[in-house]
Design an enzyme around this catalytic site. Structure first.
Site, short mmCIF file in Angstrom:
data_model
loop_
_atom_site.label_atom_id
_atom_site.label_comp_id
_atom_site.label_asym_id
_atom_site.label_seq_id
_atom_site.Cartn_x
_atom_site.Cartn_y
_atom_site.Cartn_z
N GLU A 87 -0.44 4.81 -0.40
CA GLU A 87 -1.23 6.05 -0.55
C GLU A 87 -0.34 7.27 -0.37
O GLU A 87 0.49 7.31 0.55
CB GLU A 87 -2.35 6.10 0.47
CG GLU A 87 -3.61 5.44 -0.04
CD GLU A 87 -4.12 4.39 0.92
OE1 GLU A 87 -3.27 3.75 1.57
OE2 GLU A 87 -5.34 4.22 1.00
N ARG A 106 -1.75 -2.39 -17.97
CA ARG A 106 -2.99 -1.62 -17.90
C ARG A 106 -2.85 -0.53 -16.84
O ARG A 106 -2.42 -0.81 -15.72
CB ARG A 106 -4.17 -2.53 -17.53
CG ARG A 106 -4.28 -3.75 -18.39
CD ARG A 106 -5.62 -4.39 -18.27
NE ARG A 106 -6.54 -3.70 -19.15
CZ ARG A 106 -6.64 -3.95 -20.45
NH1 ARG A 106 -5.88 -4.85 -21.03
NH2 ARG A 106 -7.50 -3.28 -21.19
N TYR A 119 0.85 -1.19 0.00
CA TYR A 119 0.00 0.00 0.00
C TYR A 119 0.88 1.24 0.00
O TYR A 119 1.81 1.34 0.80
CB TYR A 119 -0.89 0.03 1.24
CG TYR A 119 -2.33 -0.30 0.91
CD1 TYR A 119 -3.02 0.47 -0.02
CD2 TYR A 119 -2.98 -1.37 1.51
CE1 TYR A 119 -4.33 0.16 -0.34
CE2 TYR A 119 -4.29 -1.68 1.19
CZ TYR A 119 -4.96 -0.91 0.26
OH TYR A 119 -6.25 -1.20 -0.06
N LYS A 145 -2.11 0.71 -24.50
CA LYS A 145 -2.51 0.57 -25.91
C LYS A 145 -1.25 0.68 -26.76
O LYS A 145 -0.38 -0.19 -26.66
CB LYS A 145 -3.57 1.61 -26.24
CG LYS A 145 -4.86 1.43 -25.42
CD LYS A 145 -5.95 2.39 -25.82
CE LYS A 145 -7.25 2.12 -25.12
NZ LYS A 145 -7.40 2.83 -23.84
N THR A 198 -4.19 6.17 -21.30
CA THR A 198 -3.95 4.85 -20.74
C THR A 198 -2.51 4.50 -21.08
O THR A 198 -1.86 5.19 -21.87
CB THR A 198 -4.89 3.78 -21.32
OG1 THR A 198 -4.84 3.86 -22.74
CG2 THR A 198 -6.31 3.95 -20.84
N ASP A 238 -7.42 13.54 -24.51
CA ASP A 238 -7.28 12.14 -24.09
C ASP A 238 -6.52 11.43 -25.21
O ASP A 238 -7.05 11.24 -26.30
CB ASP A 238 -8.70 11.57 -23.91
CG ASP A 238 -8.72 10.10 -23.57
OD1 ASP A 238 -7.67 9.43 -23.74
OD2 ASP A 238 -9.78 9.61 -23.15
N1 DSN Z 1 -11.80 0.20 -24.46
C1 DSN Z 1 -10.95 1.11 -25.13
C2 DSN Z 1 -11.01 0.98 -26.59
O1 DSN Z 1 -11.20 -0.12 -27.05
O2 DSN Z 1 -10.85 1.96 -27.31
C3 DSN Z 1 -11.18 2.51 -24.74
O3 DSN Z 1 -11.57 2.58 -23.44
#
Ligand code: DSN
Length: 417
Positions: free
Chosen positions: A56, A234, A54, A228, A225, A199
């Site tokens: 925080e 993740r 943890y 990707k 994120t 974003d």
């Molecule tokens: N789930 C993602 C996507 O496939 O674009 C975005 O949150």
């Protein structure tokens, strides 16, 4: 010897599913635009004892003891991310993209404030104010759309902004394929005194790899994120100008989240280190080339390409108008041949989201496997063969064999079994 020795003994059912998933990923072509394969080093970092801890708070200011190593990895992640993106401040604690966006909104807006964001069916994201989300219950979202030829009309955007006076102008997408004009977004936001946010979840790796322009200098807040095109574990990150740093950090913790997932942050540090290597630049450029070839080949096969083409890692197709199959039917038939994609809305889609007119196809994962133009041409052929023969099981079986043969030549994890 099995890599998962203890898991195999302790929980054979979970072990079997892990093996099944490894086989599925190895024998199939992952073409969901938001997915990728992390490196073996990132996987190892994810499975470390940092999951027990943890933490925080932030490096140097935690609410629990025992932070000498968590501070190292969090500081490392921040330092590497700053180097990649040139941001003034970065928070690496958001658990993923949706929390990152909620944290960013809550840091700088009050409930009821107006946000001007991209319409979901035109490529925006659920968390950019779709009525089914919590964000839409808290904030007052208004939407802009793309033009019939797939562009963003910045004059129109400016008109909406002047009329509506939003507190925030939000750029970014999850299914739009063209390059945004960051300067124009930023100028419009300045003109109406709105906070500018983008974003970059889908394109973060392309930006880090310098294959497309970097929006960070132009926006007050940038969310992303990490799993990707950036090819990390993740997770999420928020970058911002110094003036917003305190508000963002406070909104992440204690505002929205508790303890950050330190094993994820360890893995993120590794992934960001990989993204700083020269090979990542090559990877990002190859993604763009592969997506372009995919677009060209699919166009030759008669598919309707939305937004007039692609400048990034994915294409959006209207399969209903060009091939007479729905998005759902196309997804199912491509699953049968071992190509995983997702059904997707097209702009102002008259069909239901569960069975829309389109599909979205991305190349980041195939590119990670080392596939280049030659393989992408084959993949386009397999996609066309399957969709054009969607009722012919014999053809589908044959194409599935071809897909497996191709995948065998491009192994993902060599010693994972
Ligand atoms: N789930 C993602 C996507 O496939 O674009 C975005 O949150």
């Amino acid at each position: 010897m099995s890599y998962f020795l203890n898991l195999k003994k302790q929980d054979p059912r979970v072990y079997k599913s892990v093996l099944g998933e490894i086989k599925r990923q190895q024998e199939g072509l992952e073409m969901i635009a938001s997915e990728n394969y992390v490196s073996a080093a990132v996987l190892e970092a994810l499975g470390t004892v940092f999951t027990n801890k943890y933490s925080e708070g932030y490096p140097g200011k935690r609410y629990y003891g025992g932070q000498e190593f968590t501070d190292v990895i969090e500081e490392l992640a921040i330092k590497r991310a700053k180097k990649l993106f040139g941001a003034e401040h970065i928070n690496v604690q958001p658990l993923s993209g949706a929390p990152a966006n909620m944290i960013a909104y809550s840091a700088v807006l009050k409930p009821g404030d107006k946000i001007l964001g991209m319409d979901l069916s035109h490529g925006g994201h659920l968390t950019h104010g779709h009525p089914v989300t919590l964000s839409a219950k808290i904030y007052n979202f208004i939407r802009y759309k793309t033009t019939p030829d797939g562009k963003i009309n910045y004059k129109e955007l400016e008109k909406i902004a002047i009329k509506e006076k939003p507190k925030m102008i939000l750029a970014g997408f999850s299914a739009y394929t063209r390059q945004l004009d960051y300067k124009k977004f930023s100028a419009i936001a300045k003109k109406v005194r709105a906070i500018s946010m983008i974003d970059i979840a889908h394109i973060a790796g392309l930006i880090a790899g310098k294959a497309i322009p970097n929006p960070v200098p132009y926006f007050d807040i940038v969310t992303t994120t990490t799993h990707k095109t950036l090819r990390g574990p993740r997770g999420g990150m928020i970058m911002c100008k110094k003036g917003f740093a305190k508000a963002i950090d406070k909104a992440a913790f204690p505002g929205f989240q508790g303890g950050p997932h330190m094993n994820n942050i360890a893995a993120l540090s590794v992934a960001l280190g990989e993204a700083l290597e020269p090979s990542f630049k090559k990877y990002a450029k190859q993604i763009i080339k592969n997506a372009k070839i995919l677009e060209q080949e699919l166009r030759k096969y008669g598919f309707k390409i939305m937004f007039g083409g692609t400048d990034n890692h994915m294409v959006l197709l209207n399969v209903f108008s060009s091939k007479g199959v729905t998005g759902k039917e196309a997804e199912v038939v491509l699953d049968k041949i071992g190509i995983t994609i997702n059904k997707n809305m097209i702009p102002d889609d008259p069909r239901h989201p569960m069975d829309p007119s389109g599909i979205r196809i991305g190349v980041p994962a195939a590119t990670t496997r080392g596939m280049k133009e030659k393989e992408i041409k084959l993949i386009a052929q397999y996609i066309n063969d399957a969709i054009s023969n969607h009722k012919n099981n014999k053809t589908l079986k044959q194409v599935n064999k071809e897909v497996k043969k191709l995948c065998k030549k491009f192994p993902i994890y060599k010693n994972l079994k």
